[in-house]
Write an enzyme that holds these catalytic residues in place. Structure first.
Site, mmCIF file in Angstrom:
data_model
loop_
_atom_site.group_PDB
_atom_site.id
_atom_site.type_symbol
_atom_site.label_atom_id
_atom_site.label_comp_id
_atom_site.label_asym_id
_atom_site.label_seq_id
_atom_site.Cartn_x
_atom_site.Cartn_y
_atom_site.Cartn_z
ATOM 1 N N HIS A 212 35.732 10.213 17.759
ATOM 2 C CA HIS A 212 35.385 9.104 18.649
ATOM 3 C C HIS A 212 36.436 9.064 19.746
ATOM 4 O O HIS A 212 37.626 9.175 19.458
ATOM 5 C CB HIS A 212 35.369 7.800 17.857
ATOM 6 C CG HIS A 212 34.721 6.656 18.574
ATOM 7 N ND1 HIS A 212 35.289 6.055 19.659
ATOM 8 C CD2 HIS A 212 33.548 6.010 18.365
ATOM 9 C CE1 HIS A 212 34.492 5.081 20.088
ATOM 10 N NE2 HIS A 212 33.425 5.040 19.311
ATOM 11 N N ARG B 113 33.015 -0.072 26.534
ATOM 12 C CA ARG B 113 32.520 0.660 27.708
ATOM 13 C C ARG B 113 31.098 0.228 28.048
ATOM 14 O O ARG B 113 30.758 0.060 29.210
ATOM 15 C CB ARG B 113 32.604 2.167 27.463
ATOM 16 C CG ARG B 113 34.026 2.690 27.613
ATOM 17 C CD ARG B 113 34.166 4.129 27.142
ATOM 18 N NE ARG B 113 34.163 4.205 25.686
ATOM 19 C CZ ARG B 113 33.523 5.134 24.994
ATOM 20 N NH1 ARG B 113 32.844 6.080 25.605
ATOM 21 N NH2 ARG B 113 33.562 5.119 23.670
#
Ligand code: FAD
Ligand code: SF4
Ligand code: SF4
Ligand code: FES
Lengths: 284, 640
Positions: free
Chosen positions: B255, B275
């Site tokens: 990740h 995000r």
């Protein structure tokens, strides 16, 4: 920035016997109490029992009492202690010890099972549920609960009174009743059961549960008092009135200032050696 | 050998279906099998309600179309295949895209409370690689909602049983804090399982003709990981030992955004929703560097200027998405490269900034647990300062090979679902596609097991010798006194995998890793433990180490063999994606060797996509992944 810290950790088993074991151990910048317990396991006590999963405050596994205060070990930073202070870790006091810092929390699973489940309207098909954000927000607050059982451990109605365990579900599960009662689509009437089956009446709204909740859920104000008020529609409960009067924020702060908490004055229920008043000025 | 007096007595229990794992996949499988009339036991290493799924943050992907009505299963299918660089098992991806909405809606009937749209439907958020806002969520604690909802559904089924039989646990029982160490077979077929209660060390033997593996992942083989202690690859190893195959083990997802500071929390996840909700990545020069890392295959779908990227949050139909939302493998590699080239942050990450882009109120409302996590663990206020982040080992795409429709493995009676199963995500998983995977295939595994039982002839039986052998294996660490320390070996294993089979890989490093793993293989049997059987973490780790080692070998062997870069597998020495490798899957199985069973690696062909699914893509896009012959079947070539 590292230093050597003094620790005392409860070592004992299900017989109830045990003692605090002293350790000296390295502490590095940014570490939490659980890191130190892991370091002890890896270097000094390979069989030291501790329960944990996420190490990020999300699973509610690592509950214990740090200097007598009910805490998640993974969210208690070492920087909240003085470097010279001895940090004492003991298991949750309200539940029987399995080994070292691990307690038997099955009580909570038993209580969970006694609460009738969510009951949606029968004619509502999956995909057709409509609820407004504002309506789901109240029960959503309670669904933040990570089942750390710190509130269950702290509530004096069980902490001091083993005999109440039968009839009193404890704050976490009274909150669950309240949550279902506030669910926009739940069709069951829950308020009588709260009082009669789950022991809402034992709660005298001291708010100790709210104080220890790592998720900052306002258990007493938002779940228990509203539930009591709903019950009081039919039955008079002077405590609700009292609670509104007495336990304002300032009062809580005043109680903090005296260093006294409403935990208990009783002796160690499960062998935990600390009297209630030894709760130090740690970790906020 | 079983003996009452020395604590090695074995108690016996019989069920129709054993579900190993109490995460999303396991609980959904148990619910399905129970609702189909089977007696079910759920076994789990941690307490009921605390499985790894509880940590999932961002959301669950399902094309309900609540936020954008243009979304549907076909778009979700395309996104999933693209994200996995076309190595996904297409049938799994199809079932997943089609069934995810039903599985999410069903959660509402169990009492789940997702965040809502203004019309009162389930709200959906943006995530990397998903064309439309698709992730149903509850703030950033979606996994907790999922686990709690399924847990409460289990309880409600137990209440029904109680009303009928007077016993909550008559037909559905949870054995929590229980570790399975071995599966039993009768001939070819599954017959049961063996393990110990963690609190007491008591041994239990389960007799059951069907076993569903739902044990999650393998991240604890790596040093920097978002995964918990549970992720020791037990299910992967149990499947191998029972004769099943693992596929795609070279594909491990790093990740892009794990915490990097303070050191003790390095690896803890920072959800992608940061995000999705407007957060951007910057290097030490303040540059939004992701614009430099848009690969050719994605060029058409991503914004090329900051303005366009920013406009997309409000008007997704007329703008392309910002490159911060590229699939995870792309973002993780980009961050890795920025740091390597000297544009990293002090703690060796990059900056993730939402503070300068969204209001304090917005951040605290949408990302409450991130706010909390940084405040409490790093003393950082994410509404005021950027976070420091870097890649962390997060998810394994590889896993047990299963039949997509029934979740059955090649071993009759053995099923697998969730992270432990392989194929669905190909070479890279999109965020949000795991939680939906758990429900879709958990449900199918429960149904598959129930159907298998309905067609079962004579019941398989567990042999006494097998029980004795499993008991002897579990007891071994107590008789080997003090030679090797489990914690030390674990650290060595993690360091090896992190350094040598990590996010960027090279042949010589992986050969070195295999050598070190071979040494560890000799040392692990010499691990001794102190203390008794009751809640003894040293013993627990000693048992788990064997599994971590076996899984690590699979990963390193497959990664060395695959000479290309694709999704979660990046080779420094083979940086390009190679069309020939898209047709190949690598599988691992166990074969007898001179010192016991050895992992062996084989090639198998990737099944070709069904024509109607192939036609869901435009020919131009397919050309980036496919060549000549296979493209012939596309509708464009049939003049459509
Ligand atoms: C921090 C984090 C955030 C994530 N966020 C998202 C997200 O937003 N969206 C998304 O889709 N995915 C997300 N993921 C991925 C997703 O959460 C996992 O892939 C998924 O939860 C795995 O579920 P599972 O049911 O396969 O297994 P798990 O939930 O991990 O459960 C595994 C179970 O198996 C048990 N078990 C293991 N070994 C044994 C054994 N030997 N004996 C008995 N029991 C055993 C464990 O105790 C546990 O109960 C996230 C992952 C992490 C780590
Ligand atoms: S308010 Fe006090 S009495 Fe009531 S549940 Fe909480 S701790 Fe117990
Ligand atoms: S309400 Fe708070 S303190 Fe109580 S169990 Fe839940 S998270 Fe823990
Ligand atoms: S380990 Fe999960 S809350 Fe501490």
């Amino acid at each position: 920035m590292g230093y050597r810290a003094k620790f005392e950790v409860w070592r004992g088993d299900s017989s109830g016997e045990g003692a605090l074991q002293p350790f000296e151990v390295d502490v590095n910048e940014g570490e939490v109490v659980l890191d130190i317990v892991h370091r002890l396991q890896a270097t000094q006590a390979g069989d030291l029992a501790v329960r944990w999963n996420c190490k990020a405050g999300k699973c509610g596994s690592c509950s214990a009492e740090v200097n007598g205060r009910p805490r998640l070990m993974c969210m208690t930073r070492m920087s909240t202690f003085d470097e010279h202070e001895t940090v004492t870790i003991t298991p949750l006091r309200t539940f029987p010890v399995i080994r070292d810092l691990v307690t038997d929390v099955d009580f909570n699973y038993v209580k969970a099972r006694e609460i009738p489940s969510f009951a949606p309207p029968e004619d509502l098909a999956p995909g057709e549920y409509r609820m407004s954000q504002i309506d789901v927000e109240r029960p959503q607050e309670f669904r933040k609960c990570i089942e750390c059982y710190l509130c269950q451990n702290t509530c004096h109605a069980v902490r001091d009174h083993e005999e109440n365990k039968e009839e009193f579900a404890g704050p976490r599960y009274l909150m669950r009743v309240s949550e279902l009662d506030m669910h926009p689509l739940d069709v069951r009437d829950r308020k009588d059961a709260a009082q009669e089956d789950h022991g809402l009446g034992y709660c005298n709204i001291t708010k100790c549960c709210t104080e220890v909740c790592p998720e900052h859920i306002k258990i007493t104000d938002n779940a228990l008092i509203p539930m009591k008020e709903r019950v009081v529609d039919t039955k008079y409960d002077p405590l609700v009135w009292l609670g509104r009067k007495i336990f304002k924020r300032e009062d809580l702060e005043a109680r903090h200032a005296t260093g006294r908490r409403s935990l208990d004055d009783a002796g160690p229920g499960n062998g935990s050696p600390l009297p209630a008043d030894s709760i130090g000025p740690v970790g906020g | 050998m079983a003996d009452e007096a020395d604590g090695t007595a074995v108690s016996h229990h019989s069920y129709d279906v054993l579900v190993i794992g109490a995460g999303g996949a396991g609980l959904r499988a148990a619910i399905e099998a129970r609702m189909r009339g089977k007696r079910v036991a759920i076994l789990s290493k941690s307490l009921f309600g605390k499985a790894h799924t509880v940590m999932a943050e961002g959301g669950i992907a399902a094309s309900m179309g609540n936020a954008n009505p243009r979304d549907n299963w076909e778009v979700h299918y395309r996104d999933t295949m693209r994200g996995g660089k076309f190595l996904n098992n297409w049938r799994m991806a199809e079932l997943h895209a089609k069934e995810a909405p039903q599985r999410v809606w069903e959660l509402e009937t169990y009492g789940a409370l997702f965040d809502r749209t203004p019309e009162g439907k389930i709200s959906q958020r943006n995530f990397g690689g998903h064309q439309f806002p698709r992730l149903a969520h509850v703030g950033d604690r979606t996994g907790l909602e999922l686990i709690r909802t399924l847990q409460q559904k289990i309880v409600s089924l137990q209440q029904e049983d109680h009303a009928r039989t007077g016993d909550y646990e008559s037909d559905l029982k949870v054995f929590h804090e229980f570790t399975v160490t071995e599966l039993f077979k009768d001939g070819d077929r599954i017959a049961g399982a063996f393990g110990y209660r963690r609190p007491t060390g008591e041994y239990l033997c389960f007799h059951a003709p069907a076993v569903v593996l739902a044990t999650g992942g393998i991240g604890k083989s790596f040093k920097v990981t978002s995964n918990s202690w549970e992720y020791t690859g037990d299910g992967h190893a149990l499947a191998l030992r029972a004769g099943a195959r693992l596929i795609n083990m070279e594909f491990v997802q790093f990740h892009p955004t794990g915490m990097v500071w303070p050191p003790s929390v390095k690896g803890i996840l920072v959800t992608e929703s940061v995000r999705g909700d407007g957060g951007v990545l910057k290097n030490s020069e303040g540059e939004r560097f992701m614009f430099r890392y848009i690969p050719d295959v994605f060029r058409e779908q991503y914004a090329t200027s900051e303005d366009e990227g920013d406009r997309w949050y409000d008007d997704a139909d007329n703008n392309r998405r910002p490159p911060e939302l590229l699939p995870r493998d792309e973002v993780a590699r980009a961050i890795n490269n920025e740091v390597k080239e000297g544009r990293g942050s002090p703690a060796g990450g990059v900056y993730l900034d939402i503070a300068s882009r969204r209001t304090t109120e917005f951040i605290r409302k949408r990302l409450p647990s991130m706010y909390h996590q940084f405040k409490e663990l790093a003393d950082v206020d994410i509404t005021a300062e950027p976070m420091e982040v870097g890649p962390t080992c997060h998810y394994v795409m590889g896993g047990v090979e299963v039949d997509p429709d029934t979740a059955s493995t090649v071993v009759p009676g053995l099923f697998a679902a969730g992270e432990v199963a392989g194929g669905m995500h190909g070479s890279n998983r999109l965020g949000g596609n795991s939680l939906s995977d758990l429900l879709v295939f958990g449900c199918r595994a429960g149904a598959g097991a129930a159907d298998y039982l309905d067609g079962l002839g004579t019941a398989p039986a567990v042999g006494n010798e097998a029980v004795d052998a499993a008991l002897a294996e579990a007891e071994k660490p107590f008789s080997v006194r003090g030679e090797e320390n489990a914690y030390t070996l674990h650290q060595e294993l993690q360091q090896t995998m992190n350094d040598l089979v990590g996010i960027i890989r090279r042949a010589d490093e992986m050969e070195m890793a295999l050598k070190r793993l071979a040494e560890l293989r000799d040392r692990i049997p010499r691990v001794g433990v102190t203390g008794g059987r009751a809640y003894n973490p040293g013993w627990h780790l000693a048992m788990d180490l064997r599994n971590m080692l076996m899984v690590s070998q699979c990963i390193a062997m497959a990664a060395l063999e695959r000479q290309e870069s694709r999704g979660g597998h990046t080779r420094d020495d083979y940086p390009a994606m190679d069309e020939n490798w898209r047709r190949e899957l690598l599988n691992c199985s166990l074969a007898d060797g001179p010192d016991g069973p050895e992992v062996q690696l084989n090639h198998q062909p990737q099944p070709a996509m069904r024509p109607d699914l192939f036609d869901l893509f435009e020919l131009d896009e397919l050309k980036k992944y496919y060549t000549g012959d296979e493209l012939g079947g596309h509708r464009a070539d049939r003049g459509m």
